[in-house]
Motif scaffolding. Structure first.
Motif, PDB file in Angstrom:
ATOM      1  N   UNK A  61       0.823  -1.198   0.000  1.00 25.01           N
ATOM      2  CA  UNK A  61       0.000   0.000   0.000  1.00 25.01           C
ATOM      3  C   UNK A  61       0.865   1.260   0.000  1.00 25.01           C
ATOM      4  N   UNK A  62       2.064   1.206   0.598  1.00 25.15           N
ATOM      5  CA  UNK A  62       2.941   2.353   0.666  1.00 25.15           C
ATOM      6  C   UNK A  62       3.692   2.623  -0.628  1.00 25.15           C
ATOM      7  N   UNK A  63       3.630   1.708  -1.581  1.00 30.56           N
ATOM      8  CA  UNK A  63       4.331   1.880  -2.840  1.00 30.56           C
ATOM      9  C   UNK A  63       3.476   2.687  -3.808  1.00 30.56           C
ATOM     10  N   UNK A  64       4.144   3.347  -4.748  1.00 27.92           N
ATOM     11  CA  UNK A  64       3.459   4.207  -5.704  1.00 27.92           C
ATOM     12  C   UNK A  64       3.330   3.479  -7.036  1.00 27.92           C
ATOM     13  N   UNK A  65       2.151   3.470  -7.594  1.00 30.01           N
ATOM     14  CA  UNK A  65       1.909   2.869  -8.891  1.00 30.01           C
ATOM     15  C   UNK A  65       1.922   3.987  -9.929  1.00 30.01           C
ATOM     16  N   UNK A  66       3.087   4.221 -10.512  1.00 28.53           N
ATOM     17  CA  UNK A  66       3.243   5.310 -11.463  1.00 28.53           C
ATOM     18  C   UNK A  66       2.433   5.089 -12.733  1.00 28.53           C
ATOM     19  N   UNK A  80       7.258   2.926 -22.993  1.00 28.68           N
ATOM     20  CA  UNK A  80       8.077   3.860 -22.212  1.00 28.68           C
ATOM     21  C   UNK A  80       8.584   3.160 -20.965  1.00 28.68           C
ATOM     22  N   UNK A  81       9.766   3.578 -20.533  1.00 28.32           N
ATOM     23  CA  UNK A  81      10.299   3.036 -19.289  1.00 28.32           C
ATOM     24  C   UNK A  81       9.647   3.758 -18.115  1.00 28.32           C
ATOM     25  N   UNK A  82       9.823   3.207 -16.936  1.00 26.08           N
ATOM     26  CA  UNK A  82       9.239   3.812 -15.738  1.00 26.08           C
ATOM     27  C   UNK A  82       9.839   5.189 -15.484  1.00 26.08           C
ATOM     28  N   UNK A 103       8.930   1.422  -6.003  1.00 24.44           N
ATOM     29  CA  UNK A 103       7.718   1.784  -6.736  1.00 24.44           C
ATOM     30  C   UNK A 103       7.229   0.585  -7.521  1.00 24.44           C
ATOM     31  N   UNK A 104       5.930   0.476  -7.630  1.00 22.62           N
ATOM     32  CA  UNK A 104       5.326  -0.628  -8.343  1.00 22.62           C
ATOM     33  C   UNK A 104       5.439  -0.368  -9.840  1.00 22.62           C
ATOM     34  N   UNK A 105       6.085  -1.288 -10.529  1.00 20.93           N
ATOM     35  CA  UNK A 105       6.201  -1.170 -11.977  1.00 20.93           C
ATOM     36  C   UNK A 105       5.310  -2.229 -12.587  1.00 20.93           C
ATOM     37  N   UNK A 106       4.326  -1.803 -13.367  1.00 18.84           N
ATOM     38  CA  UNK A 106       3.461  -2.758 -14.031  1.00 18.84           C
ATOM     39  C   UNK A 106       3.784  -2.769 -15.497  1.00 18.84           C
ATOM     40  N   UNK A 107       3.746  -3.932 -16.093  1.00 23.54           N
ATOM     41  CA  UNK A 107       4.048  -4.075 -17.511  1.00 23.54           C
ATOM     42  C   UNK A 107       2.813  -3.718 -18.322  1.00 23.54           C
ATOM     43  N   UNK A 108       3.014  -3.067 -19.419  1.00 27.20           N
ATOM     44  CA  UNK A 108       1.914  -2.684 -20.299  1.00 27.20           C
ATOM     45  C   UNK A 108       1.969  -3.562 -21.532  1.00 27.20           C
ATOM     46  N   UNK A 109       0.838  -4.122 -21.911  1.00 28.89           N
ATOM     47  CA  UNK A 109       0.795  -5.009 -23.101  1.00 28.89           C
ATOM     48  C   UNK A 109       0.578  -4.194 -24.347  1.00 28.89           C
TER      49      UNK A 109
END
Length: 109
Positions: A61-66, A80-82, A103-109
């Motif tokens: 919960x404390x992490x940021x989802x950019x 694009x990169x994070x 930080x939460x890095x989510x992959x984009x399809x």
């Protein structure tokens, strides 16, 4: 007919003695004790798992989802990169915020 649990208990004990015999009563009590202990161990395991799951959720919960922030700001995140996304967020918001560790890095399809 039966006014209390005590009446039912007395009848159950008498029936147990008649049909089960007195030799089986200690064995049945031992099995009941084992079952109770196993139930308590299982209950403690479930409580521990729930506590561990809760602490993991609180850490995330404390992490940021950019990625989510970029989508909310209508920033194109494809290919694009994070770091690029963070800089575009900063430009859009007009701030010089630094990326947060973990930080939460989510992959984009």
């Amino acid at each position: 007919m039966f006014d209390s649990y005590m009446d039912i208990l007395i009848i159950a004990v008498v029936a147990l003695i008649i049909f089960g015999g007195t030799k089986k009563i200690p064995e049945m009590a031992r099995n009941l004790g084992k079952a109770t202990g196993e139930f308590k161990r299982g209950q403690m395991e479930i409580e521990n798992e729930l506590k561990n799951g809760t602490s993991t959720a609180q850490t995330n919960k404390g992490q940021i989802n950019y990625m989510k922030i970029a989508e909310d700001l209508n920033i194109d995140i494809k290919d694009k990169t994070i770091d690029q996304i963070i800089s575009e967020i900063n430009e859009k918001l007009g701030s010089s915020a630094k990326p947060v560790e973990g930080a939460v890095e989510t992959k984009q399809n």
